[in-house]
Design a protein around this motif. Structure first.
Motif, PDB file in Angstrom:
ATOM      1  N   SER A 150       0.836  -1.200   0.000  1.00  0.00           N
ATOM      2  CA  SER A 150       0.000   0.000   0.000  1.00  0.00           C
ATOM      3  C   SER A 150       0.870   1.249   0.000  1.00  0.00           C
ATOM      4  CB  SER A 150      -0.910  -0.001   1.233  1.00  0.00           C
ATOM      5  OG  SER A 150      -1.676   1.181   1.298  1.00  0.00           O
ATOM      6  N   VAL A 151       0.483   2.243  -0.799  1.00  0.00           N
ATOM      7  CA  VAL A 151       1.188   3.519  -0.830  1.00  0.00           C
ATOM      8  C   VAL A 151       0.178   4.651  -0.780  1.00  0.00           C
ATOM      9  CG1 VAL A 151       3.186   2.675  -2.120  1.00  0.00           C
ATOM     10  CG2 VAL A 151       1.228   3.589  -3.366  1.00  0.00           C
ATOM     11  N   THR A 152       0.599   5.773  -0.228  1.00  0.00           N
ATOM     12  CA  THR A 152      -0.199   6.993  -0.260  1.00  0.00           C
ATOM     13  C   THR A 152       0.641   8.096  -0.880  1.00  0.00           C
ATOM     14  OG1 THR A 152       0.501   7.531   2.001  1.00  0.00           O
ATOM     15  CG2 THR A 152      -1.602   6.390   1.751  1.00  0.00           C
ATOM     16  N   PHE A 153      -0.032   9.156  -1.316  1.00  0.00           N
ATOM     17  CA  PHE A 153       0.628  10.250  -2.012  1.00  0.00           C
ATOM     18  C   PHE A 153       0.399  11.563  -1.264  1.00  0.00           C
ATOM     19  CE2 PHE A 153      -0.207   7.022  -5.227  1.00  0.00           C
ATOM     20  CZ  PHE A 153       1.015   6.926  -5.861  1.00  0.00           C
ATOM     21  N   GLN A 154       1.426  12.410  -1.291  1.00  0.00           N
ATOM     22  CA  GLN A 154       1.367  13.692  -0.563  1.00  0.00           C
ATOM     23  C   GLN A 154       1.843  14.815  -1.482  1.00  0.00           C
ATOM     24  OE1 GLN A 154       3.898  13.830   2.871  1.00  0.00           O
ATOM     25  NE2 GLN A 154       3.609  16.021   3.184  1.00  0.00           N
ATOM     26  N   PRO A 155       1.031  15.869  -1.649  1.00  0.00           N
ATOM     27  CA  PRO A 155       1.458  16.973  -2.520  1.00  0.00           C
ATOM     28  C   PRO A 155       2.469  17.884  -1.835  1.00  0.00           C
ATOM     29  CG  PRO A 155      -0.692  17.452  -1.578  1.00  0.00           C
ATOM     30  CD  PRO A 155      -0.318  16.066  -1.105  1.00  0.00           C
ATOM     31  N   VAL A 156       3.439  18.366  -2.606  1.00  0.00           N
ATOM     32  CA  VAL A 156       4.398  19.364  -2.134  1.00  0.00           C
ATOM     33  C   VAL A 156       4.574  20.401  -3.248  1.00  0.00           C
ATOM     34  CG1 VAL A 156       5.661  17.782  -0.614  1.00  0.00           C
ATOM     35  CG2 VAL A 156       6.380  18.045  -2.995  1.00  0.00           C
ATOM     36  N   THR A 157       5.078  21.538  -2.899  1.00  0.00           N
ATOM     37  CA  THR A 157       5.354  22.554  -3.906  1.00  0.00           C
ATOM     38  C   THR A 157       6.659  22.230  -4.629  1.00  0.00           C
ATOM     39  OG1 THR A 157       6.607  23.941  -2.392  1.00  0.00           O
ATOM     40  CG2 THR A 157       4.202  24.293  -2.478  1.00  0.00           C
ATOM     41  N   VAL A 158       6.837  22.841  -5.787  1.00  0.00           N
ATOM     42  CA  VAL A 158       8.090  22.664  -6.523  1.00  0.00           C
ATOM     43  C   VAL A 158       9.265  23.150  -5.686  1.00  0.00           C
ATOM     44  CG1 VAL A 158       9.394  23.394  -8.557  1.00  0.00           C
ATOM     45  CG2 VAL A 158       6.980  22.783  -8.780  1.00  0.00           C
ATOM     46  N   ALA A 159       9.091  24.297  -5.015  1.00  0.00           N
ATOM     47  CA  ALA A 159      10.169  24.844  -4.179  1.00  0.00           C
ATOM     48  C   ALA A 159      10.535  23.871  -3.062  1.00  0.00           C
ATOM     49  CB  ALA A 159       9.749  26.188  -3.595  1.00  0.00           C
ATOM     50  N   LYS A 160       9.523  23.248  -2.463  1.00  0.00           N
ATOM     51  CA  LYS A 160       9.779  22.271  -1.403  1.00  0.00           C
ATOM     52  C   LYS A 160      10.541  21.072  -1.953  1.00  0.00           C
ATOM     53  CE  LYS A 160       8.882  20.377   2.724  1.00  0.00           C
ATOM     54  NZ  LYS A 160       9.349  20.943   4.008  1.00  0.00           N
ATOM     55  N   ALA A 161      10.131  20.583  -3.128  1.00  0.00           N
ATOM     56  CA  ALA A 161      10.783  19.428  -3.722  1.00  0.00           C
ATOM     57  C   ALA A 161      12.232  19.728  -4.072  1.00  0.00           C
ATOM     58  CB  ALA A 161      10.016  18.986  -4.971  1.00  0.00           C
ATOM     59  N   GLN A 162      12.500  20.941  -4.546  1.00  0.00           N
ATOM     60  CA  GLN A 162      13.859  21.306  -4.889  1.00  0.00           C
ATOM     61  C   GLN A 162      14.766  21.357  -3.669  1.00  0.00           C
ATOM     62  OE1 GLN A 162      13.105  24.964  -7.012  1.00  0.00           O
ATOM     63  NE2 GLN A 162      13.091  23.931  -9.008  1.00  0.00           N
ATOM     64  N   GLY A 163      14.169  21.534  -2.495  1.00  0.00           N
ATOM     65  CA  GLY A 163      14.941  21.597  -1.263  1.00  0.00           C
ATOM     66  C   GLY A 163      15.229  20.261  -0.616  1.00  0.00           C
ATOM     67  N   PHE A 164      14.659  19.175  -1.161  1.00  0.00           N
ATOM     68  CA  PHE A 164      14.819  17.862  -0.529  1.00  0.00           C
ATOM     69  C   PHE A 164      16.269  17.404  -0.496  1.00  0.00           C
ATOM     70  CE2 PHE A 164      10.222  16.604  -1.726  1.00  0.00           C
ATOM     71  CZ  PHE A 164       9.758  17.221  -0.576  1.00  0.00           C
ATOM     72  N   PHE A 165      17.078  17.843  -1.448  1.00  0.00           N
ATOM     73  CA  PHE A 165      18.465  17.380  -1.534  1.00  0.00           C
ATOM     74  C   PHE A 165      19.443  18.350  -0.892  1.00  0.00           C
ATOM     75  CE2 PHE A 165      16.381  15.233  -5.117  1.00  0.00           C
ATOM     76  CZ  PHE A 165      16.682  13.928  -4.801  1.00  0.00           C
ATOM     77  N   ARG A 166      18.969  19.432  -0.307  1.00  0.00           N
ATOM     78  CA  ARG A 166      19.877  20.423   0.267  1.00  0.00           C
ATOM     79  C   ARG A 166      20.234  20.077   1.697  1.00  0.00           C
ATOM     80  NH1 ARG A 166      16.370  25.544  -1.984  1.00  0.00           N
ATOM     81  NH2 ARG A 166      16.782  25.187  -4.201  1.00  0.00           N
TER      82      ARG A 166
END
Length: 291
Positions: free
Chosen positions: A275-291
């Protein structure tokens, strides 16, 4: 040289991918789990750019000369001449040594990298195999028992990629066609569990909509436009499919979302029935995941 003694379905050669070719109708391919691909190389002092990517059925090889090997991805078990090794880990193979990888408790993809470059010719700048169109790798096909892989020059040092640690929902950005779906459907999409289907390959993974989130959605056929890895496309029968590394270049079904690149590796490793669920994030938030 190594000799393939056993190879499961979809066992292929993959490097980082052939980027920049989408305008010509050729997708990038490359490893389904890029982080694990780089981790396998980082275990070695030097690593060739190309890996053997294997699936849950595992892999067995025999070395015909001394060769360093690193392995990572999913959760598998590995032995050299019947003696267990740590996973992930590395091994120094001697001529005649047999390395065998067998299924473990989790994960769909693992990687075996070597200290030397696998000697296959690049196609359009990459050694990655695209099974959908029979391009690259070894004759454009999956590896099978009896294949022999030769090696060339020493590789280069590899640094493992920084990880965005997240064990929760699969994070995504709303897609190009999200507004074509009613607000009630979008709300249900982020609040309802889905189940990864057994219908998955390097092109995409269908997820079962057991709650019927998209059951009443009007079938939409759009003008085809470009697709990227991670797009979540809703097929005409309402089935969601997460498009993966060998995705088609264009598509005419609506894409409600695009999985963040930080979570696409993790999604690719989720086994069918989970089972998986999905969560929305903003583009800016996604770009920060690797910082």
């Amino acid at each position: 040289m190594i000799r393939i003694l056993r190879a499961g379905p979809l066992c292929t050669l993959q490097d980082e991918g052939r980027f920049g070719m989408l305008a010509h109708g050729v997708t990038a391919s490359g490893p389904m789990d890029g982080g694990a691909f780089r981790a396998a190389g980082a275990l070695l002092e030097m690593a060739g750019s190309t890996a053997v990517e294997f699936t849950p059925a595992g892999l067995a090889i025999e070395a015909t000369e001394p060769l360093g090997a690193g392995f990572a991805g999913g959760q598998f078990t590995v032995t050299v001449n019947g003696k267990a090794k740590a996973w992930p880990g590395k091994a120094r193979l001697k001529a005649g040594d047999r390395l065998e990888i067998t299924p473990g408790p989790a994960g769909n993809y693992g990687y075996l990298r070597f200290e030397r470059e696998i000697d296959v010719s690049p196609v359009m700048g990459s050694r990655s195999t695209n099974l959908t169109v029979g391009l690259g790798g070894l004759e454009g096909r999956a590896l099978r028992a009896g294949d022999e892989l030769c090696f060339g020059e020493l590789g280069v040092p590899v640094t493992a990629a920084a990880k965005s640690v997240n064990d929760g929902p699969i994070r995504f950005m709303w897609g190009l066609h999200a507004d074509l779906f009613p607000a009630t459907v979008r709300k249900a999409f982020v609040s309802t569990p889905f189940v990864v289907s057994s219908k998955l390959d390097r092109m995409g993974a269908r997820v079962e909509d057991r709650a019927g989130v998209f059951a009443g959605t009007k079938s939409l056929t759009l003008v085809s436009d470009a697709i990227v890895a991670g797009d979540i496309q809703i097929l005409g029968d309402g089935t969601p499919i997460v498009l993966l590394r060998d995705h088609q270049p264009t598509g005419g079904y609506p894409r409600i979302a695009t999985v963040s690149s930080a979570d696409l590796d993790r999604f690719a490793q989720v086994r069918p029935g989970t089972s998986v669920t999905f969560q929305p994030v903003t583009v800016a938030k996604a770009q920060g995941f690797f910082r």
